[in-house]
Motif scaffolding. Structure first.
Motif, PDB file in Angstrom:
ATOM      1  N   GLN A  19       0.828  -1.204   0.000  1.00  0.00           N
ATOM      2  CA  GLN A  19       0.000   0.000   0.000  1.00  0.00           C
ATOM      3  C   GLN A  19       0.862   1.255   0.000  1.00  0.00           C
ATOM      4  N   GLU A  20       1.949   1.240   0.759  1.00  0.00           N
ATOM      5  CA  GLU A  20       2.859   2.391   0.768  1.00  0.00           C
ATOM      6  C   GLU A  20       3.498   2.586  -0.601  1.00  0.00           C
ATOM      7  N   ASN A  21       3.826   1.491  -1.253  1.00  0.00           N
ATOM      8  CA  ASN A  21       4.427   1.561  -2.582  1.00  0.00           C
ATOM      9  C   ASN A  21       3.461   2.152  -3.602  1.00  0.00           C
ATOM     10  N   VAL A  22       2.222   1.681  -3.589  1.00  0.00           N
ATOM     11  CA  VAL A  22       1.211   2.173  -4.535  1.00  0.00           C
ATOM     12  C   VAL A  22       0.864   3.626  -4.232  1.00  0.00           C
ATOM     13  N   ASP A  23       0.742   3.969  -2.966  1.00  0.00           N
ATOM     14  CA  ASP A  23       0.434   5.358  -2.608  1.00  0.00           C
ATOM     15  C   ASP A  23       1.492   6.312  -3.147  1.00  0.00           C
ATOM     16  N   PHE A  24       2.756   5.920  -3.072  1.00  0.00           N
ATOM     17  CA  PHE A  24       3.815   6.828  -3.509  1.00  0.00           C
ATOM     18  C   PHE A  24       3.877   6.941  -5.026  1.00  0.00           C
ATOM     19  N   TYR A  25       3.942   5.821  -5.713  1.00  0.00           N
ATOM     20  CA  TYR A  25       4.187   5.876  -7.159  1.00  0.00           C
ATOM     21  C   TYR A  25       2.934   6.234  -7.958  1.00  0.00           C
ATOM     22  N   ALA A  26       1.763   5.864  -7.476  1.00  0.00           N
ATOM     23  CA  ALA A  26       0.526   6.288  -8.138  1.00  0.00           C
ATOM     24  C   ALA A  26      -0.001   7.570  -7.502  1.00  0.00           C
ATOM     25  N   GLY A  27      -0.170   7.569  -6.172  1.00  0.00           N
ATOM     26  CA  GLY A  27      -0.815   8.692  -5.501  1.00  0.00           C
ATOM     27  C   GLY A  27      -0.001   9.962  -5.495  1.00  0.00           C
ATOM     28  N   VAL A  28       1.319   9.855  -5.304  1.00  0.00           N
ATOM     29  CA  VAL A  28       2.178  11.046  -5.256  1.00  0.00           C
ATOM     30  C   VAL A  28       2.777  11.349  -6.627  1.00  0.00           C
ATOM     31  N   LEU A  29       3.447  10.363  -7.230  1.00  0.00           N
ATOM     32  CA  LEU A  29       4.117  10.610  -8.504  1.00  0.00           C
ATOM     33  C   LEU A  29       3.187  10.560  -9.710  1.00  0.00           C
ATOM     34  N   GLY A  30       1.994   9.994  -9.540  1.00  0.00           N
ATOM     35  CA  GLY A  30       1.008  10.034 -10.614  1.00  0.00           C
ATOM     36  C   GLY A  30       1.200   9.024 -11.717  1.00  0.00           C
ATOM     37  N   LEU A  31       2.026   7.991 -11.493  1.00  0.00           N
ATOM     38  CA  LEU A  31       2.201   6.957 -12.504  1.00  0.00           C
ATOM     39  C   LEU A  31       0.990   6.032 -12.536  1.00  0.00           C
TER      40      LEU A  31
END
Length: 312
Positions: A19-31
């Motif tokens: 969940q932390e991984n998805v939050d960062f790369y999708a939620g923050v970086l927008g990938l």
């Protein structure tokens, strides 16, 4: 004339909680999460693929999330820093966004380019660079619009245990062009417009230790299966041990460890991520390779749940 790879196909890293991984790369970086599947060698672990709208080679960052694994140490024999390219004029947006999510960053200049450098939640070293070249991503998520979205890889910084040997592979086997050396970095470029710039650290430090927060391998592009077999023969001719071709569903792969101890892969551009789900539905459901489909219930019980969340 020798063979030349067009550039980076993907980079694969080890991280912590999914969940932390998805939050960062999708939620923050927008990938875009273009595929959720499992590690073919460890089906109790996810294998996530993030990229542009379709997961174009040169945009794909992939992860093995191991929530309880030990922390790794970034060092020689690894990709030290992963670079992402963003549109020119978007740095102010990204500075504000990193501040909004309380992500510390530093600014630096290398080879005449400005970089924003920061770490992901699990310790991976990441940087953004503005460049005009490269097609803009057609994906937007949260407040990251196509005007600011990451285009793909700017490249990577390699930490080698034997920089001279790694330089030889980059230039004389993979066909990257030496640009120049500046301080403790030598720059190489490929012909692609993304995933095209490699900075090799020409000094050594301490050996890397594999674990959470480290890059597992970097993959280079092969046009197709025939091209990959030609690469396989070339690697073997250069005295490096190379694996048989591995079917990874979305591409075929070969692996070898160059003499600077960095694990290299050569992956085919085809068939891509739309072979088992539509473009519109990419990444929405867990996709398993055929050999694991009959174990789906057992595998799904072992995997930690997660969501792609809009954090804005």
């Amino acid at each position: 004339m020798g063979k030349k790879t067009s550039g980076i196909h993907h980079i694969t890293a080890i991280v912590g909680h999914p969940q932390e991984n998805v939050d960062f790369y999708a939620g923050v970086l927008g990938l875009r999460l273009v595929k959720q599947t499992v590690n073919f060698d460890d089906p109790g672990t996810y294998h996530f693929y993030f990229g542009d709208e379709s997961g174009t080679p040169g945009t794909i960052i992939t992860f093995f999330p191991w929530a309880d694994a030990r922390q790794g140490v970034t060092g020689d024999g690894q990709v030290g820093v992963t670079s992402y390219v963003v549109p020119e004029g978007s740095f102010l947006f990204w500075e504000r966004r990193l501040n909004m999510f309380k992500i510390p960053f530093t600014k630096t200049t290398r080879f005449g380019e400005d970089y924003l450098q920061f770490d992901d939640p699990h310790g991976l070293h990441v940087e953004l660079v503005e460049r005009e070249e490269g097609k803009r991503s057609e994906w937007s998520f949260g407040n990251v619009t196509q005007d600011e979205a990451i285009k793909g890889f700017g490249g990577a910084t390699l930490f080698s245990a034997n920089p001279n040997e790694t330089a030889n592979v980059l230039e004389n086997m993979l066909g990257l062009e030496f640009v120049k050396q500046e301080g403790e970095f030598a720059r190489y470029r490929s012909s692609a417009t993304i995933g095209n710039t490699i900075d090799l650290k020409v000094t050594t430090n301490h050996p890397g230790q594999m674990g959470v927060g480290t890059v597992h391998h970097i993959a280079w592009r092969a046009e197709d299966d025939a091209d990959q077999l030609a690469w396989k023969n070339l690697v073997a001719k250069n005295g490096l041990g190379v694996t048989p071709v591995q079917d990874r569903n979305y591409f075929n792969s070969i692996y070898f460890r160059e003499r600077g101890q960095i694990l290299f892969e050569i992956a085919t551009d085809a068939p891509g991520f739309a072979i088992d789900e539509s473009f519109e539905a990419l990444g929405e459901k867990l996709k398993l390779p055929p050999q694991y489909e009959r174990h789906r219930d057992q595998i799904e019980r072992r995997l930690l749940p997660f969501q792609v969340r809009d954090l804005d």
